[in-house]
Design a protein around this motif. Structure first.
Motif, short mmCIF file in Angstrom:
data_model
loop_
_atom_site.label_atom_id
_atom_site.label_comp_id
_atom_site.label_asym_id
_atom_site.label_seq_id
_atom_site.Cartn_x
_atom_site.Cartn_y
_atom_site.Cartn_z
N PRO A 73 58.09 50.81 37.62
CA PRO A 73 57.37 49.91 38.53
C PRO A 73 57.32 48.46 38.05
O PRO A 73 57.42 47.53 38.84
N GLU A 74 57.17 48.28 36.72
CA GLU A 74 57.02 46.92 36.21
C GLU A 74 58.32 46.12 36.29
O GLU A 74 58.33 44.90 36.12
N GLU A 75 59.44 46.81 36.54
CA GLU A 75 60.74 46.13 36.59
C GLU A 75 61.21 45.84 38.00
O GLU A 75 62.27 45.24 38.20
N LEU A 76 60.47 46.28 39.01
CA LEU A 76 60.88 46.05 40.40
C LEU A 76 60.99 44.56 40.71
O LEU A 76 61.88 44.12 41.44
N LYS A 77 60.12 43.77 40.13
CA LYS A 77 60.14 42.33 40.41
C LYS A 77 61.40 41.66 39.87
O LYS A 77 61.73 40.54 40.26
N ASN A 78 62.12 42.36 38.98
CA ASN A 78 63.37 41.83 38.43
C ASN A 78 64.60 42.45 39.10
O ASN A 78 65.72 42.34 38.58
#
Length: 468
Positions: free
Chosen positions: A99-104
């Motif tokens: 989830p924390e990497e979706l913005k990338n």
């Protein structure tokens, strides 16, 4: 638009032995590094990332196997475990994303405890992008030797029956019985260290291709002994264990834990040992821990001993009991998880105009840890101000640094108050988004093109394309 590569669950990447140009054609992308190969029961991360690093938190991406099996779907925050149905039962409870990497732009997934049936062709699809885009990768899960009793394989040996047929103060006769195995299994007696013990000639009975086997051995030391049954043809192995205790030899100690203000108090109790044993607490590295004065009680030459120590780190600890005079040693191990100890950080490499941006993510750490980026020599790298989120005394931290040189880098997380430190390592190539692979024809053609066909034109294949 995609970059996909294999990585371990700890996110530690092996050194690159070859750099390859990923082949692209139209709207579909294929992995140029060959299949991803893992062992059965291991975890695997299948990486799928938009090279534009576009935020996909509000997008839709879908992972399928062999064109039709639903592996994982993300749709603007909805996934199979949160209100969405349709996932193939083969993957239920075993697939997750980051989830924390979706913005990338990272749509990677992790498949836990892989099965041989997971082998196949996987597709990462962004159907709503204009134009829609997809990436293909082949996963190969290699079979291992393990207990397959629950798989209902015909002829797979059941757990053997082990008994102590006879025992004196000096020796014990052990017997292992295997029934109804096909194909014919290999049967062995082993000690707690895995050493194969000498045994009598096995008694073998065949009934229509099904085998009954009896194997006996004589032991003279207190230990845990196991009978191991192996059928390599069907990748099946099962075992049964028994404990043999000779009079005077210390039995396996009893260990307990209790939380205190200073940490966790470990207690080890040894009963009825003769001669008097040496008792020690050790950590997982074998270091002897400082302990309180042992409490000794003697009853007619037989000793009871209680030894306590306090620990402040998450680790496996064991109480080791040694009687040198009779060549006897036994131990009991216990795992102590300290609440808030930071787990291994998640590290990624992001391309930028200035080089490569390395990102380290730490979740749920308490007390607040110190997070640093280091190079392979242990030098601390200059980094941006960390992004820190406090959730009721538990901390999430994101730390980024920019590097311009090839090499190994590691993110080190330290919690001095609880004497805990963990790290994750990554190997980066600042001038390109390449992953480690075996030398193949794509590398050779790429090298020829860059060195011979277009000597004046810069390509993605430099002199390090197929280095060994």
């Amino acid at each position: 638009m995609f970059n996909l590569q294999e990585t371990s669950t700890t996110m530690k990447l092996l050194p690159l032995v070859c750099l390859c140009l990923v082949t692209r054609s139209g709207k579909t992308f294929a992995d140029g590094n060959g299949p991803v190969v893992v062992k059965e029961d291991s975890d695997v991360v299948l990486k799928c990332s938009l090279s534009t690093k576009e935020n996909i938190e509000s997008k839709l991406f879908d992972w399928k196997k062999d064109g039709h099996k639903e592996v994982f779907m993300y749709d603007a925050g909805f996934i199979y475990s949160k209100g969405r149905t349709g996932q193939d039962e083969q993957f239920e409870g075993r697939v997750s994303h980051f989830p924390e990497e979706l913005k990338n732009g990272n749509a990677s997934i992790m498949i836990r405890k892989t099965k041989v049936a997971d082998s196949g062709n996987y597709t990462c699809i962004f159907p709503r992008l204009q134009p829609s885009q997809e990436f293909h990768i082949q996963l190969v899960v290699g079979v291992i030797l393990k207990d397959r009793s629950e798989e209902n394989i015909p002829g797979a040996a059941p757990e053997p029956s082990v008994t102590i047929l006879d025992q004196t103060s000096d020796w014990s006769l052990l017997q292992c019985v295997v029934r109804g195995a096909s194909p014919k299994p290999k049967v062995e007696w082993q000690d707690s260290s895995g050493n194969i013990l000498p045994a009598k000639e096995p008694q073998v009975t065949e009934r229509g291709g099904s085998y009954d086997i009896i194997l006996q051995t004589t032991v003279t030391q207190t230990d845990h002994y196991r009978c191991v049954v192996t059928q390599e043809e069907i990748n099946h192995q099962t075992e049964a264990e028994t404990y043999v205790h000779f009079n005077g030899a210390a039995p396996e100690p009893s260990v307990t834990i209790r939380k205190t203000e200073d940490g966790v108090l470990l207690q080890c109790v040894v009963r009825g040992a003769s001669p008097k044993p040496k008792v020690e607490w050790q950590d997982s590295s074998g270091n002897i821990l400082h302990a309180k004065e042992a409490q000794d009680t003697e009853r007619g030459g037989s000793y009871d001993i209680i030894l306590q120590t306090t620990v402040t780190q998450t680790d496996h600890y064991r109480c080791v009991v040694t009687q040198v005079e009779i060549n006897h040693q036994t131990h009991t191990e216990i795992y102590v998880p300290l609440s808030g100890a930071a787990s291994e950080p998640y590290v990624t490499s992001l391309k930028s105009e200035d080089g490569r941006v390395l990102q380290c993510v730490v979740r749920g750490a308490s007390p607040k840890p110190k997070v640093e980026w280091q190079d392979s020599s242990g030098n601390i790298l200059h980094a941006k101000e960390p992004n820190v989120t406090d959730r009721g005394g538990s901390y999430d931290i994101i730390l980024q640094t920019t590097v311009t040189q090839n090499g190994r880098y590691r993110c080190v997380v330290t919690q001095e108050k609880i004497k805990h430190q963990t790290e994750a390592e990554i190997y980066v190539t600042p001038n390109g988004e390449f992953s480690s692979c075996r030398i193949n024809l794509n590398c050779v053609f790429c090298l020829i093109k860059s060195l011979s066909l277009q000597p004046k034109r810069k390509t993605n294949c430099d002199e390090d394309v197929c280095r060994s």
